[in-house]
Write a protein that holds these residues in place. Structure first.
Motif, short mmCIF file in Angstrom:
data_model
loop_
_atom_site.label_atom_id
_atom_site.label_comp_id
_atom_site.label_asym_id
_atom_site.label_seq_id
_atom_site.Cartn_x
_atom_site.Cartn_y
_atom_site.Cartn_z
N HIS A 116 35.83 36.53 46.45
CA HIS A 116 35.38 37.00 47.77
C HIS A 116 35.45 38.52 47.85
N LYS A 117 36.57 39.10 47.39
CA LYS A 117 36.72 40.55 47.45
C LYS A 117 35.73 41.25 46.54
N ALA A 118 35.47 40.66 45.38
CA ALA A 118 34.51 41.25 44.45
C ALA A 118 33.11 41.25 45.06
N LYS A 119 32.72 40.15 45.74
CA LYS A 119 31.41 40.09 46.37
C LYS A 119 31.32 41.06 47.55
N SER A 120 32.48 41.40 48.13
CA SER A 120 32.51 42.35 49.24
C SER A 120 32.47 43.80 48.77
N GLY A 121 32.50 44.00 47.44
CA GLY A 121 32.40 45.34 46.88
C GLY A 121 33.72 46.02 46.58
N ASP A 122 34.83 45.28 46.61
CA ASP A 122 36.13 45.87 46.29
C ASP A 122 36.16 46.24 44.80
N LYS A 123 36.33 47.53 44.50
CA LYS A 123 36.26 48.00 43.12
C LYS A 123 37.38 47.44 42.26
N ALA A 124 38.61 47.37 42.81
CA ALA A 124 39.74 46.82 42.06
C ALA A 124 39.50 45.35 41.74
N ALA A 125 38.95 44.61 42.70
CA ALA A 125 38.66 43.19 42.47
C ALA A 125 37.56 43.03 41.43
N LEU A 126 36.58 43.92 41.45
CA LEU A 126 35.51 43.87 40.44
C LEU A 126 36.07 44.12 39.04
N ARG A 127 36.98 45.09 38.91
CA ARG A 127 37.59 45.36 37.60
C ARG A 127 38.38 44.15 37.12
N ALA A 128 39.19 43.58 38.02
CA ALA A 128 39.99 42.41 37.64
C ALA A 128 39.10 41.23 37.28
N SER A 129 38.00 41.05 38.01
CA SER A 129 37.08 39.94 37.72
C SER A 129 36.47 40.10 36.34
N ARG A 130 36.09 41.32 35.98
CA ARG A 130 35.50 41.55 34.66
C ARG A 130 36.52 41.27 33.55
N LEU A 131 37.76 41.66 33.79
CA LEU A 131 38.80 41.40 32.79
C LEU A 131 39.07 39.91 32.64
N LEU A 132 39.08 39.19 33.76
CA LEU A 132 39.38 37.75 33.73
C LEU A 132 38.19 36.91 33.26
N ALA A 133 37.01 37.54 33.16
CA ALA A 133 35.85 36.80 32.66
C ALA A 133 36.08 36.33 31.23
N ARG A 134 36.85 37.11 30.47
CA ARG A 134 37.24 36.70 29.11
C ARG A 134 38.76 36.77 29.01
N PRO A 135 39.46 35.74 29.45
CA PRO A 135 40.93 35.78 29.45
C PRO A 135 41.53 35.90 28.06
N ASP A 136 40.80 35.44 27.03
CA ASP A 136 41.32 35.57 25.67
C ASP A 136 41.45 37.04 25.27
N ARG A 137 40.46 37.85 25.64
CA ARG A 137 40.51 39.28 25.33
C ARG A 137 41.56 40.01 26.19
N LEU A 138 41.65 39.59 27.46
CA LEU A 138 42.65 40.20 28.34
C LEU A 138 44.06 39.94 27.82
N ILE A 139 44.34 38.71 27.50
CA ILE A 139 45.67 38.37 26.98
C ILE A 139 45.90 39.07 25.64
N GLY A 140 44.85 39.17 24.84
CA GLY A 140 44.97 39.84 23.54
C GLY A 140 45.41 41.28 23.67
#
Length: 424
Positions: A40-64
């Protein structure tokens, strides 16, 4: 390390513990984020939420990237601690360093930061994404190499991390739990409507229809005077039109159209006038799910439907208002007599219930849990339980409910007093 002073080594060790705490809290914070709030926050344009969403799109790379950084820091901390304590205690310093460093990392770099991150995930994850995103770019070759090996191992267990989209979907039962446990975030009335919508799939036309013996309609075999009186005194805006028997329905008359031939010339009123202004009837099977009925009524712009069984016999009628009442609750209809209510509260927890009252209506009104998978009315449920129609008033237990019949005929239980026994 031997070139550094003891105070410098201690300061470097403290810095590494802080960095380790950062990676530990980042991992827990990222994985603890509410995905739906984040979306919801990402769709509302929250930049921090957008960054976190992009990182969580590939959790294997984030955890790595997090674990590469965390393990590198912890290994370097262990080397410094080993050198520092060896200088102080000689050969036994390695064991001292192991014990002390384990305790320090456990408390200051693992348990405490992860606990805080689990309780305040957004406060930790959003700022951490500012560091993790460029780290992922810089360490991309190392992360890809590590992920290639770990993903190959994961596929042996039937998990393909590369196909994970990062999106989650709620099942209807899970969404129902979310709404039910939303607390004060959703007003109780709105919460009830949402839960009713989610429960709509569980109900069919048969559950909410008005049975044929309670249907008011225009029988074209009646006299013109009787038809006029029925139209003038009706509390409803639509009436089924039939010939002799409700199974011979020819249309639905909207009383607004009836005004056209009633206000012009009353002498010209006839059966043919009713037929001319009656709309074509809409028939629905008794087992039609309510969402399907609602969709079809919207498409047909119909407000009333005739309910039929598998043999084509008319069982009753269902209106758009009946469907909407399943969602928003009962409407207040002008002209209703309060004395004709189907459920009347009495003293000491007793309720007087009319035999024709639907089980769903009783459960919804009184918050009871009478079974709904069998008969649809209270009379039907009681007779099924007794396996006969009582000759006189009796009392009996219907599960957790005590029933005392009030009025019984040779065909049905007209009314009964019911009280719930025990607590939920």
């Amino acid at each position: 390390m031997d070139d550094l002073s003891l105070s410098a080594q201690l300061g470097l060790l403290a810095l590494l513990i802080l960095i380790s705490a950062f990676f530990s809290s980042s991992e827990t914070g990222m994985m603890s984020l509410n995905r739906y709030r984040l979306r919801h926050k990402a769709k509302s344009g929250d930049k921090a939420a957008l960054r976190a969403s992009r990182l969580l799109a590939r959790p294997d790379r984030l955890i790595g990237v997090i674990l590469i950084g965390n393990n590198a820091v912890n290994i370097l901390a262990s080397v410094i601690a080993g050198a520092m304590f060896t200088k102080l205690y000689g050969d036994s310093g390695v064991w001292v360093a192991t014990g002390v460093l384990t305790f320090v990392i456990l408390i200051f770099a693992e348990v405490t930061p992860k606990t805080i991150a689990a309780l305040k995930p957004e406060s930790i994850a959003f700022p951490a994404s500012l560091v993790l995103q460029p780290m992922l770019v810089v360490l991309s070759p190392v992360v890809r190499f590590v992920n290639t090996l770990s993903n190959a191992l994961a596929r042996l267990f039937g998990v393909d991390a590369a196909k994970h989209t990062g999106e989650e979907h709620l099942l209807p039962e899970e969404l129902r739990t979310v709404v039910f446990e939303s607390g004060a975030l959703i007003p109780s009335r709105h919460k009830g409507m949402l839960l009713n919508i989610l429960d709509l799939d569980q109900a069919t036309v048969e559950d909410i229809m008005i049975p044929r013996n309670e249907v008011d309609g225009l029988d074209l075999e009646d006299s013109v005077e009787d038809l006029l009186e029925c139209i003038r005194s009706s509390e409803y805006t639509r009436l089924p039109v039939f010939e002799g028997d409700i199974n011979k329905v020819i249309g639905i008359l909207h009383l607004r159209k009836a005004n056209r031939f009633l206000s012009s010339n009353i002498e010209s009123f006839s059966v043919e006038s009713i037929k001319r202004y009656a709309d074509e009837p809409y028939f629905v099977p008794e087992a039609t799910p309510l969402p399907t009925l609602l969709k079809n009524m919207q498409q047909r712009k119909a407000r009333m439907a005739m309910v039929v069984d598998e043999y084509g016999e008319v069982l009753g009628i269902v209106t758009l208002e009946d469907v909407l009442e399943e969602i928003v609750g009962d409407f207040t209809t002008a002209g209703e007599d309060d004395s004709s209510e189907e459920i009347t509260e009495q003293e000491a927890g007793w309720h007087l219930i009319e035999g024709g009252t639907s089980i769903r209506e009783i459960n919804r009104t009184l918050n009871w849990d009478l079974p709904t998978d069998g008969p649809k009315t209270f009379n039907g449920l009681a007779i099924e339980h007794l396996e006969n129609i009582p000759d006189a008033n009796i009392s009996f237990y219907l599960g957790r409910y005590l029933v005392e019949t009030v009025q019984v005929t040779d065909k049905v239980i007209e009314s009964a007093r019911v009280r719930k026994i025990g607590k939920d």
